[in-house]
Design an enzyme around this catalytic site. Structure first.
Site, PDB file in Angstrom:
ATOM      1  N   HIS A  10       0.872  -1.189   0.000  1.00 51.15           N
ATOM      2  CA  HIS A  10       0.000   0.000   0.000  1.00 51.15           C
ATOM      3  C   HIS A  10       0.902   1.230   0.000  1.00 51.15           C
ATOM      4  O   HIS A  10       1.433   1.621   1.038  1.00 51.15           O
ATOM      5  CB  HIS A  10      -0.909   0.024   1.234  1.00 51.15           C
ATOM      6  N   LYS A  93      -8.952  -0.367  -6.209  1.00 50.63           N
ATOM      7  CA  LYS A  93      -9.065   0.277  -4.902  1.00 50.63           C
ATOM      8  C   LYS A  93     -10.390   1.022  -4.780  1.00 50.63           C
ATOM      9  O   LYS A  93     -10.724   1.869  -5.612  1.00 50.63           O
ATOM     10  CB  LYS A  93      -7.904   1.260  -4.702  1.00 50.63           C
ATOM     11  N   HIS A 166      -4.797  -0.738   5.557  1.00 56.57           N
ATOM     12  CA  HIS A 166      -4.264  -0.024   6.729  1.00 56.57           C
ATOM     13  C   HIS A 166      -5.180  -0.109   7.956  1.00 56.57           C
ATOM     14  O   HIS A 166      -5.647   0.898   8.474  1.00 56.57           O
ATOM     15  CB  HIS A 166      -3.940   1.426   6.400  1.00 56.57           C
TER      16      HIS A 166
END
Length: 334
Positions: A10, A93, A166
């Site tokens: 990422h 994404k 995340h």
């Protein structure tokens, strides 16, 4: 200490001058990275993906590094379009609209039937879905509130590989083992800081990020699965460069720049927590290779127990631990 083919699953490389300034900070030590598509405008066509990759390759020069490209999710993507782009992307994404940097064109609702055509096509084509998982609720609760959306997506599309990006909460960690098709990336900074480090004393703008750092119990949950190299988690730095003036301002931009110091700090963290080296290797490479099915370019990073003074900035971007000393240095990359 030796790490083989480290991967950052990422990463923000930005574009233009910023891309030129910071791309080598990742490419010099990592074998590859999942590249975020939230440019202005976002990367949403095959032509834009190809052109952006070409700009990245030009910026990294001779470095051995593979940019794993992504598209900015749109519910209007159909199977024919996805088949046409599959060869040039590694994932897609999904951003909730307006929830983070340059995400205004994201998804404004999570109606399963509205999303079904695109997500079923992605399932059939084995294209992973990466998700920035936050609602627009109270900032400390946004990720925990989003877990119910992850659950709906995982249930409705059981063959779709969903990466919770995340993650910062115990609730997200717990969801990993409830659904076979849920995976996660974890950043360096969320393994180390809590909200107290950001705003408990004098405000530290270079630690301000989204999702915002959470509570000690959340950090402990993240540390546990990272240190044990849980097979469904992998390192994703979310290294997000902003010029110094954009961070040290009344409208502080969200993002922590960790690319140049990530491996050194992870080596020290795993050593201090007495985690075996093979777990660090799995966290920074092995798990990602299995989850994404990628084969990175050969790159060996040798770290040594030697003090490293972190520069105050890298081409105008202030890194985490600026002007501080780390226990590990990168001795050699080959």
């Amino acid at each position: 200490m030796q790490l083989n083919a480290p991967l950052d699953m990422h990463l923000h490389l930005r574009d233009g001058e910023m891309l030129e300034n910071i791309a080598k900070s990742s490419a010099s030590t990592f074998s590859g990275a999942i590249i975020m598509p939230n440019l202005v405008p976002p990367v949403s066509t095959k032509e834009e993906v190809v052109a952006y990759k070409q700009r990245i390759m030009a910026a990294i020069g001779e470095e051995k590094f593979t940019p794993y490209m992504t598209l900015f999710f749109k519910p209007t993507y159909d199977k024919a379009f996805l088949e046409s782009v599959k060869e040039v992307i590694t994932a897609i994404k999904l951003y909730p609209a307006g929830i983070t940097t340059n995400s205004e064109g994201g998804v404004s609702g999570f109606d399963i039937e509205e999303l079904r055509p695109a997500l079923e096509a992605m399932s059939e084509l084995n294209i992973p879905l990466c998700v920035h998982g936050e609602t627009n609720g109270f900032v400390m609760d946004r990720e925990a509130e989003f877990v119910s959306i992850y659950e709906r997506l995982a249930t409705a599309f059981p063959k779709l590989k969903i990466i919770m990006e995340h993650i910062t909460t115990k609730e997200s960690v717990d969801a990993l083992d409830r659904f076979e098709n849920l995976y996660a990336t974890i950043t360096l900074h969320h393994l180390i800081i809590t909200l107290d480090d950001v705003a408990g004393g004098m405000l530290k703008p270079h630690l301000f990020c989204k999702p915002i750092a959470k509570r000690p119990e959340d950090r402990s949950a993240l540390l546990k699965v990272a240190l044990e190299a849980h097979p469904k988690v992998m390192f994703g730095s979310d290294s997000a460069p902003h010029p110094k003036h954009a961070k040290e301002s009344c409208g502080c931009a969200a993002g922590v720049f960790t690319a140049p110091i990530a491996l050194q700090v992870l080596a020290e963290l795993f050593e201090n927590e007495k985690a075996p080296l093979e777990n660090l290797q799995a966290f920074v490479s092995g798990n990602a290779q299995k989850i994404y099915g990628v084969t990175p370019v050969n790159k060996t990073v040798i770290l040594e127990k030697k003090a490293f003074s972190v520069p105050s900035d890298y081409n105008g971007v202030v890194p985490m631990y600026a002007d501080e000393t780390l226990a590990y240095s990168i001795k050699e990359v080959r």
